[in-house]
Design an enzyme around this catalytic site. Structure first.
Site, PDB file in Angstrom:
ATOM      1  N   GLU A 180     -17.220  11.053   1.222  1.00 45.45           N
ATOM      2  CA  GLU A 180     -16.683  11.030  -0.145  1.00 45.45           C
ATOM      3  C   GLU A 180     -17.498  10.064  -1.025  1.00 45.45           C
ATOM      4  OE1 GLU A 180     -12.309  10.573   0.165  1.00 45.45           O
ATOM      5  OE2 GLU A 180     -12.324  12.715  -0.254  1.00 45.45           O
ATOM      6  N   VAL A 221      -0.091 -12.804   4.107  1.00 43.76           N
ATOM      7  CA  VAL A 221       0.589 -13.031   5.386  1.00 43.76           C
ATOM      8  C   VAL A 221      -0.428 -13.549   6.404  1.00 43.76           C
ATOM      9  CG1 VAL A 221       1.852 -11.927   7.274  1.00 43.76           C
ATOM     10  CG2 VAL A 221       2.231 -11.183   4.901  1.00 43.76           C
ATOM     11  N   GLY A 260       0.860  -1.189   0.000  1.00 48.18           N
ATOM     12  CA  GLY A 260       0.000   0.000   0.000  1.00 48.18           C
ATOM     13  C   GLY A 260       0.890   1.231   0.000  1.00 48.18           C
ATOM     14  N   ALA A 284       2.318   2.824   2.512  1.00 46.11           N
ATOM     15  CA  ALA A 284       3.479   2.720   3.400  1.00 46.11           C
ATOM     16  C   ALA A 284       4.504   1.719   2.844  1.00 46.11           C
ATOM     17  CB  ALA A 284       3.016   2.297   4.794  1.00 46.11           C
TER      18      ALA A 284
HETATM   19  C1  LIG Z   1     -12.406   5.822   0.753  1.00 50.06           C
HETATM   20  C2  LIG Z   1     -11.194   6.275   1.535  1.00 50.06           C
HETATM   21  C3  LIG Z   1     -10.744   7.584   1.409  1.00 50.06           C
HETATM   22  C4  LIG Z   1      -9.607   7.994   2.106  1.00 50.06           C
HETATM   23  N1  LIG Z   1      -9.170   9.284   1.927  1.00 50.06           N
HETATM   24  C5  LIG Z   1      -7.997   9.674   2.478  1.00 50.06           C
HETATM   25  C6  LIG Z   1      -7.469  10.979   2.200  1.00 50.06           C
HETATM   26  O1  LIG Z   1      -8.106  11.784   1.533  1.00 50.06           O
HETATM   27  N2  LIG Z   1      -6.270  11.299   2.721  1.00 50.06           N
HETATM   28  C7  LIG Z   1      -5.517  10.417   3.472  1.00 50.06           C
HETATM   29  O2  LIG Z   1      -4.385  10.766   3.870  1.00 50.06           O
HETATM   30  N3  LIG Z   1      -5.999   9.178   3.780  1.00 50.06           N
HETATM   31  C8  LIG Z   1      -7.221   8.784   3.298  1.00 50.06           C
HETATM   32  N4  LIG Z   1      -7.710   7.528   3.560  1.00 50.06           N
HETATM   33  C9  LIG Z   1      -6.959   6.634   4.469  1.00 50.06           C
HETATM   34  C10 LIG Z   1      -5.834   5.930   3.718  1.00 50.06           C
HETATM   35  O3  LIG Z   1      -6.347   5.278   2.583  1.00 50.06           O
HETATM   36  C11 LIG Z   1      -5.121   4.938   4.624  1.00 50.06           C
HETATM   37  O4  LIG Z   1      -4.682   5.615   5.775  1.00 50.06           O
HETATM   38  C12 LIG Z   1      -3.943   4.333   3.864  1.00 50.06           C
HETATM   39  O5  LIG Z   1      -4.417   3.527   2.812  1.00 50.06           O
HETATM   40  C13 LIG Z   1      -3.030   3.524   4.776  1.00 50.06           C
HETATM   41  O6  LIG Z   1      -1.946   3.076   4.028  1.00 50.06           O
HETATM   42  P1  LIG Z   1      -1.244   1.689   4.361  1.00 50.06           P
HETATM   43  O7  LIG Z   1      -0.098   1.563   3.408  1.00 50.06           O
HETATM   44  O8  LIG Z   1      -0.978   1.601   5.813  1.00 50.06           O
HETATM   45  O9  LIG Z   1      -2.325   0.572   4.081  1.00 50.06           O
HETATM   46  P2  LIG Z   1      -3.183   0.103   2.737  1.00 50.06           P
HETATM   47  O10 LIG Z   1      -3.286   1.249   1.836  1.00 50.06           O
HETATM   48  O11 LIG Z   1      -4.366  -0.494   3.347  1.00 50.06           O
HETATM   49  O12 LIG Z   1      -2.219  -0.993   2.123  1.00 50.06           O
HETATM   50  C14 LIG Z   1      -2.031  -2.249   2.726  1.00 50.06           C
HETATM   51  C15 LIG Z   1      -1.547  -3.240   1.693  1.00 50.06           C
HETATM   52  O13 LIG Z   1      -1.323  -4.503   2.340  1.00 50.06           O
HETATM   53  C16 LIG Z   1      -1.947  -5.543   1.620  1.00 50.06           C
HETATM   54  N5  LIG Z   1      -2.338  -6.581   2.594  1.00 50.06           N
HETATM   55  C17 LIG Z   1      -3.284  -6.487   3.539  1.00 50.06           C
HETATM   56  N6  LIG Z   1      -3.330  -7.609   4.282  1.00 50.06           N
HETATM   57  C18 LIG Z   1      -2.396  -8.430   3.763  1.00 50.06           C
HETATM   58  C19 LIG Z   1      -1.953  -9.735   4.108  1.00 50.06           C
HETATM   59  N7  LIG Z   1      -2.477 -10.412   5.131  1.00 50.06           N
HETATM   60  N8  LIG Z   1      -0.960 -10.281   3.379  1.00 50.06           N
HETATM   61  C20 LIG Z   1      -0.407  -9.608   2.343  1.00 50.06           C
HETATM   62  N9  LIG Z   1      -0.778  -8.372   1.980  1.00 50.06           N
HETATM   63  C21 LIG Z   1      -1.755  -7.780   2.691  1.00 50.06           C
HETATM   64  C22 LIG Z   1      -3.131  -4.893   0.947  1.00 50.06           C
HETATM   65  O14 LIG Z   1      -3.557  -5.639  -0.183  1.00 50.06           O
HETATM   66  C23 LIG Z   1      -2.546  -3.514   0.576  1.00 50.06           C
HETATM   67  O15 LIG Z   1      -1.872  -3.579  -0.661  1.00 50.06           O
HETATM   68  C24 LIG Z   1      -8.882   7.085   2.933  1.00 50.06           C
HETATM   69  C25 LIG Z   1      -9.343   5.767   3.061  1.00 50.06           C
HETATM   70  C26 LIG Z   1     -10.482   5.365   2.369  1.00 50.06           C
HETATM   71  C27 LIG Z   1     -10.965   3.933   2.510  1.00 50.06           C
END
Ligand SMILES: Cc1cc2nc3c(=O)[nH]c(=O)nc-3n(C[C@H](O)[C@H](O)[C@H](O)COP(=O)(O)OP(=O)(O)OC[C@H]3O[C@@H](n4cnc5c(N)ncnc54)[C@H](O)[C@@H]3O)c2cc1C
Length: 401
Positions: free
Chosen positions: A167, A79, A12, A14
């Site tokens: 949204e 995972v 994702g 991060a």
């Molecule tokens: C509709 C919506 C609108 C949003 N708008 C905003 C905004 O305007 N501004 C903002 O800053 N934030 C916004 N957010 C929040 C933001 O999307 C999250 O904070 C962000 O996605 C977190 O990033 P991340 O990399 O931690 O996780 P994610 O983006 O959730 O990425 C996690 C990754 O891990 C993978 N994964 C998950 N579980 C497993 C597993 N067990 N094994 C292997 N892979 C796995 C997933 O497939 C994904 O690719 C919004 C969220 C949503 C749902």
């Protein structure tokens, strides 16, 4: 000296940003990225896929478009568990992957808050599959109305009035006139209800902005029920409490966007957590585990200014990734790690394609200007996790649409 094994979980915001940064460094390390799918999706745009205003391919791209095969090994896998004692990641299909350093960036899942019926009948928006399924459900019900003539097929309940819900409402109210036209029913037959437990809407914005945002959605036909906690989700209705009385709204489409939690892998792996999130050290490592970095929605970082954790956002996930890249290099060199600091660039919410509200550069923004800012943010994040060529293919340049 033998090579360090760095393993990153999740592609994702991060995880992919971390891998992008690590592959640019000349670390004496083997880098492995593990992700459930072979693509990355822009989670901040999932509401568009769920509402049917953008296709999934617009907000996603292949992980391989970003990683350098010579420097990073990609494993497509889910995972299951992190075995901290043996420094090993277990995948669902049975394989294990060893690490010296681990970056956990597994993101968010839907939170049911233990409310009856949510898992069975609510449609969450947490990844591409769930967003597409929510769209399919809505489209199926609207098609169904043509022969059922049952008003609940034209009734949509959005549970919660947080960022995602607002949204989504912005997008769906943009699309419904087109749907009504295609399926030949009067637009005023559609009923959209948004049910929120808290007494106020959009508390992250000034009252001026939240009134504007709510006003735009009300004008497009959304009925807000505020201070009305949801008690149960049924197959075709939502039960909520108002003034101590239980009431019910019928709907065939029930969108569950009341909140999210961190990945359930965190709890299953025995980390000290709350709602799937670990309170990390200022340098983003897990307390007692200097070899494990935890970032994005599975982490909580204390905002020293107000003594509460920062909200989990893509913005903070990207900033944490950059800090992890720097700290990984310092850790390998045996040097002291640096603390993560965060300065918010602001918050902007879209209300459909050309409306929005936001606060940035110490100013409130609304209407078209805010919607242009939102598209600019999406484009910036495509550059941060993707490449200039992906920005050209997937970017939002429809500013005057
Ligand atoms: C509709 C919506 C609108 C949003 N708008 C905003 C905004 O305007 N501004 C903002 O800053 N934030 C916004 N957010 C929040 C933001 O999307 C999250 O904070 C962000 O996605 C977190 O990033 P991340 O990399 O931690 O996780 P994610 O983006 O959730 O990425 C996690 C990754 O891990 C993978 N994964 C998950 N579980 C497993 C597993 N067990 N094994 C292997 N892979 C796995 C997933 O497939 C994904 O690719 C919004 C969220 C949503 C749902």
């Amino acid at each position: 000296m033998s090579k360090m094994k760095i393993v990153v979980l999740g592609a994702g915001y991060a995880g992919l940003r971390t891998v992008k940064g690590l592959q640019k460094k000349n670390l004496n390390a083997d880098i492995t990225l593990i992700n459930k799918n072979d693509y990355h999706y822009e989670a901040t745009q999932l509401h568009e896929v769920a509402a049917g205003t953008q296709p999934a391919k617009k907000i996603s791209f292949d992980v391989k478009d970003v990683i350098n095969d010579n420097k990073v090994k990609f494993i497509r896998g889910t995972v299951k568990l992190i075995d901290k004692e043996n420094k090993q990641v277990q995948l669902k299909k049975g394989a294990t992957v060893d690490y010296d350093y681990l970056v956990v960036a597994l993101g968010f899942e839907s939170e049911s808050f233990g409310i009856k019926g949510v898992d069975e009948f609510g449609w969450p928006l947490v990844d591409i599959k769930t967003a597409e399924a929510a769209k399919e459900q809505l489209d199926k019900n609207i098609r169904n109305y043509q022969h059922s003539l049952d008003e609940k097929d034209l009734s949509i309940v959005v549970c919660g009035a947080g960022f995602t819900s607002i949204e989504y409402l912005g997008e769906i109210t943009n699309r419904l006139p087109r749907l009504a036209d295609s399926y030949k029913f009067p637009i005023d037959k559609i009923k959209i209800t948004c049910i929120e437990a808290m007494p106020s809407l959009l508390p992250m914005f000034s009252s001026n902005l939240s009134d504007y945002g709510v006003g735009v959605l009300k004008q497009r036909g959304v009925n807000f029920l505020v201070g009305t906690p949801i008690k149960e989700i049924k197959a075709d209705s939502v039960v909520y409490e108002e003034d101590g009385e239980l009431k019910e709204v019928s709907a065939s489409t029930i969108i569950w966007t009341t909140g999210v939690r961190g990945s359930s892998v965190i709890g299953a792996s025995g980390f000290e957590e709350r709602r799937g999130r670990v309170m990390v050290e200022p340098n983003l490592t897990v307390p007692g585990h200097p070899e494990i970095f935890m970032i994005g929605d599975v982490s909580a970082v204390m905002d020293e200014a107000n003594g509460r954790p920062y909200p989990t956002t893509a913005q903070i996930a990207l900033g944490q990734a950059d800090q992890v890249v720097e700290n990984m290099e310092l850790a390998i060199q045996g040097k002291e790690l640096k603390s993560f600091t965060f300065k918010s660039l602001g918050t902007v919410a879209s209300l459909g394609n050309n409306e929005g509200i936001g606060h940035s550069f110490n100013k409130d923004w609304k209407g078209w200007t805010a919607s242009v800012m939102k598209k600019g943010i999406v484009d910036k994040s495509l550059l941060q996790v993707g490449t200039p060529s992906l920005l050209m293919k997937k970017g939002r340049f429809d500013f005057w649409h």
